[in-house]
Design an enzyme around this catalytic site. Structure first.
Site, mmCIF file in Angstrom:
data_model
loop_
_atom_site.group_PDB
_atom_site.id
_atom_site.type_symbol
_atom_site.label_atom_id
_atom_site.label_comp_id
_atom_site.label_asym_id
_atom_site.label_seq_id
_atom_site.Cartn_x
_atom_site.Cartn_y
_atom_site.Cartn_z
ATOM 1 C CG ASP A 39 -11.417 -4.118 -13.792
ATOM 2 O OD1 ASP A 39 -10.380 -4.777 -13.872
ATOM 3 O OD2 ASP A 39 -11.571 -3.181 -12.978
ATOM 4 C CE LYS A 61 -7.282 -7.890 -8.852
ATOM 5 N NZ LYS A 61 -6.761 -9.139 -8.328
ATOM 6 C CG MET A 176 -18.421 -4.881 -4.780
ATOM 7 S SD MET A 176 -16.622 -4.661 -4.823
ATOM 8 C CE MET A 176 -16.407 -3.285 -3.688
#
Length: 249
Positions: A39, A61, A176
């Site tokens: 990742d 991502k 996030m």
């Protein structure tokens, strides 16, 4: 090597970045893997543990910069499992903590691919700890909630019930959430959280470049703009943030 089963996909949590927080099981798998799909937020120090024999494939991502759709990544893992003995899907933090590990595991099992999950230290615990913030404390917080802040602003029927969370947990840890923090703050204030509630943002937690921002619900959005504070970061909301003054090494 005897407890590594060939022909299996391993969903491995890379932890928050500090290589000292990588699990021994995860490190062993990286050393013996045939292929590693990693990742975006996996630190270079963790990637350096990958054995020289392994093929490394970027499957990361980041907001607005996705390398490939999730379904495509999962299909790639299925294909790789047919071609290699030990396939590691290396995910930042913990695979099951907002890492889509559950989705990948379900799809792999549905395709008949053996899967093992190797938990990792999640950034929502590690980053506050490195900033001197305990998420629980007998005098300040007996409850904590981990929440994704990455929901689209215009999403119909948001799945996060901020009204309930504002009253239901003394400490909130938001993953996030920097880009949507204005909406999150508004929801919490409307639900009755005090504007004076302490807030901490920890960017690149556990890494040498870790940076922190401290504010309140009333000031944090302005402070993010003034300091040009960019993601990725974990937000901690609650009275425990003030303990950093006494506990920060």
């Amino acid at each position: 090597m005897s407890y590594i089963t060939p022909g299996k996909v391993y969903l491995v949590g890379a932890g928050p970045g500090d290589p000292g927080l990588m699990t021994l099981r995860g490190k062993t798998l990286l050393e013996h893997a045939n292929v590693v799909v990693y990742d975006a937020l996996v630190s270079p120090a963790i990637l350096s543990m990958i054995g020289a024999q392994a093929v490394q494939i970027y499957g990361g991502k980041r907001s607005g910069r996705h390398s490939a759709p999730q379904a495509e990544i999962t299909q790639q893992l299925i294909q790789l499992a047919q071609e290699h003995a030990v396939v590691v899907r290396l995910k930042g933090g913990d695979p099951f903590m907002f890492g889509r590990g559950g989705e990948e595991m379900a799809d792999l099992i549905a395709a008949g691919v053996p899967v093992e999950v190797v938990p990792g230290v999640t950034s929502g615990i590690a980053a506050p700890a490195y900033a001197g913030i305990p998420l629980t404390h007998r005098d300040y917080s007996s409850s904590v909630a981990f929440i994704t802040g990455h929901e689209a602003v215009d999403k119909y029927r948001p799945s996060v019930n901020w009204q309930a969370l504002a009253k239901g947990a003394e400490t909130l840890v938001v993953y996030m959430g920097v880009q949507n923090l204005g909406r999150i703050v508004e929801e919490l204030l409307q639900a009755g959280r005090s504007p004076d509630t302490p807030v901490a943002l920890v960017r690149w937690g556990t890494l040498p470049e870790q940076t922190e921002l401290f504010a309140t619900l009333a000031t944090v959005v302005t402070q993010i703009q003034v300091q040009d504070f960019q993601p990725p970061a974990v937000a901690v909301i609650g009275e425990v943030v003030n303990l950093r003054q006494h506990l920060k090494p």
